[in-house]
Every structure is written in C-alpha cells, then in structure tokens.
Design a protein around this motif. Sequence first.
Motif, mmCIF file in Angstrom:
data_model
loop_
_atom_site.group_PDB
_atom_site.id
_atom_site.type_symbol
_atom_site.label_atom_id
_atom_site.label_comp_id
_atom_site.label_asym_id
_atom_site.label_seq_id
_atom_site.Cartn_x
_atom_site.Cartn_y
_atom_site.Cartn_z
ATOM 1 N N TYR A 33 13.153 -55.344 -21.301
ATOM 2 C CA TYR A 33 12.079 -56.082 -21.964
ATOM 3 C C TYR A 33 10.772 -55.280 -21.909
ATOM 4 C CZ TYR A 33 15.208 -59.878 -20.309
ATOM 5 O OH TYR A 33 16.287 -60.664 -20.000
ATOM 6 N N TYR A 35 6.742 -56.261 -22.249
ATOM 7 C CA TYR A 35 5.753 -57.334 -22.315
ATOM 8 C C TYR A 35 4.353 -56.721 -22.440
ATOM 9 C CZ TYR A 35 9.223 -60.670 -20.414
ATOM 10 O OH TYR A 35 10.330 -61.472 -20.205
ATOM 11 N N GLN A 37 0.433 -57.626 -21.465
ATOM 12 C CA GLN A 37 -0.410 -58.522 -20.676
ATOM 13 C C GLN A 37 -1.877 -58.190 -20.917
ATOM 14 O OE1 GLN A 37 0.117 -58.458 -16.389
ATOM 15 N NE2 GLN A 37 -0.860 -60.448 -16.150
ATOM 16 N N PRO A 43 1.824 -62.413 -19.283
ATOM 17 C CA PRO A 43 2.571 -61.461 -20.111
ATOM 18 C C PRO A 43 3.202 -62.143 -21.326
ATOM 19 C CG PRO A 43 3.104 -61.183 -17.777
ATOM 20 C CD PRO A 43 2.327 -62.453 -17.890
ATOM 21 N N LEU A 91 4.051 -53.950 -19.676
ATOM 22 C CA LEU A 91 5.014 -54.112 -18.598
ATOM 23 C C LEU A 91 6.434 -53.949 -19.122
ATOM 24 C CD1 LEU A 91 3.445 -57.320 -17.050
ATOM 25 C CD2 LEU A 91 3.429 -55.080 -15.984
ATOM 26 N N PHE A 105 10.272 -56.197 -12.648
ATOM 27 C CA PHE A 105 9.195 -55.594 -13.418
ATOM 28 C C PHE A 105 8.768 -54.250 -12.827
ATOM 29 C CE2 PHE A 105 7.712 -58.706 -16.518
ATOM 30 C CZ PHE A 105 8.436 -59.820 -16.139
ATOM 31 N N GLY A 106 8.392 -53.357 -13.717
ATOM 32 C CA GLY A 106 7.775 -52.116 -13.311
ATOM 33 C C GLY A 106 6.296 -52.308 -13.035
ATOM 34 N N PRO A 107 5.598 -51.250 -12.594
ATOM 35 C CA PRO A 107 4.179 -51.363 -12.235
ATOM 36 C C PRO A 107 3.263 -51.504 -13.442
ATOM 37 C CG PRO A 107 4.902 -49.102 -12.064
ATOM 38 C CD PRO A 107 6.132 -49.914 -12.355
#
Lengths: 114, 112
Positions: A33, A35, A37, A43, A91, A105-107
Amino acid sequence: EAGVAQSPRYKIIEKRQSVAFWCNPISGHATLYWYQQILGQGPKLLIQFQNNGVVDDSQLPKDRFSAERLKGVDSTLKIQPAKLEDSAVYLCASSFQGAIDTQYFGPGTRLTVL
Amino acid sequence: AQSVTQLDSQVPVFEEAPVELRCNYSSSVSVYLFWYVQYPNQGLQLLLKYLSGSTLVESINGFEAEFNKSQTSFHLRKPSVHISDTAEYFCAVRNSGYALNFGKGTSLLVTP
C-alpha cells in the motif's frame, strides 16, 4: 525480520519538478500500500497492489501520480509534475495477504514542495 | 464506505492519570478496527486490533480498547499514562478492499 524500507527519508523539490519514492516491503508480503499523510490528517490510501496487480487506485491523482510494482516485490511511486499541495509524508505499508493481516508501515518519505 | 471519526484532536493529561481517546465508526455488518500509534519522527505502529470475538482487546504496553456495537465506538483507554506515551494515535477501519481508512488522529500529550 527486516521491516518495510523506504527511501529517501526526506525530499525537497520545487513545484513542477518530478520526484520518485521507493519502497521495499517485508519479504513474502503480497500486498503493498501507498498512503499519503498530509500534516494534521490521517493517512489516506493512494494505491494498493496485490503482488504486481493494482487492487485499488481510486484515490490516486492519475494525471500526476503513477506507481508500479514490477515483479511483485518493491514499488516506486512517482509524482510528475509536483504541486504545492503534494507536500506530505508518503507511507508505504505491506501485509502478508490482506484481509485480517496486520499492515506494517515503513518510516515514510517527507516531501516538501516549494 | 467505512469510516472512523476521532472526536478529540488533542488530549493533554498528567503523568499517571487515566486517559481515553475516543473513536466512532460508521456502522456495518462486520467491521475490523485498529489503533495505530505514531511516535515523533517514527512510522506507524500497530497498537491493537479488533477482528472478532472478545470485545475487549489489549496491547502489550497497557492500552486497551473496547468494541461497542450499540454505540459504534472503539475507544482507547489506559489507566495510568507515562511520559513515553506522548504520541499521535490513529483509529482506523478496514475497508472492503483490505486497506485502512484512518481518522484524523489524536495527539496525546503527557506532562509531569
């Protein structure tokens, strides 16, 4: 186990320029995914892949945003040309195979458009 | 489409006091609900989730949330907060395509 990797972490560009973000999901995760934000908001889904196929891109501004997930592993999100309102954190998340699986989730990549 | 509403944008609280972060969801036949936490300059981390079964779900760091179908709520609670709980908290609901629809977030600020 390595987490979701994203690069770059920060990017500053001027409006009308192009930019690309990269995401490498957790190994074995079929669903990926992207996203967006925006500051002060939650998000919002831009696009969802299942392996290398698109499941949902209904909220992706297709006139300027594009994404691909070649070979069903890592993914690239591109903006061309960028607008001021694209300033946000992008994200990437992945899950094993959707449904009730947890999304990791990644950073994120913080984009500033001047 | 499934959606959630977080009723408070900011919640200030003193250390060791109890806290409740409120979340209401749009009604549906079945619903999967989540709370994520975002510490400063970090990514989103899953705090807890409701999929089915027991309406009270707990996290490993003392938070709990109760799924209330009659009130369409999924409020997050902790009996005693720490300074380290200062963060942004997001309520989310899974949509039909498995992605998450997030609320706008609640900023929890814990002070001594």
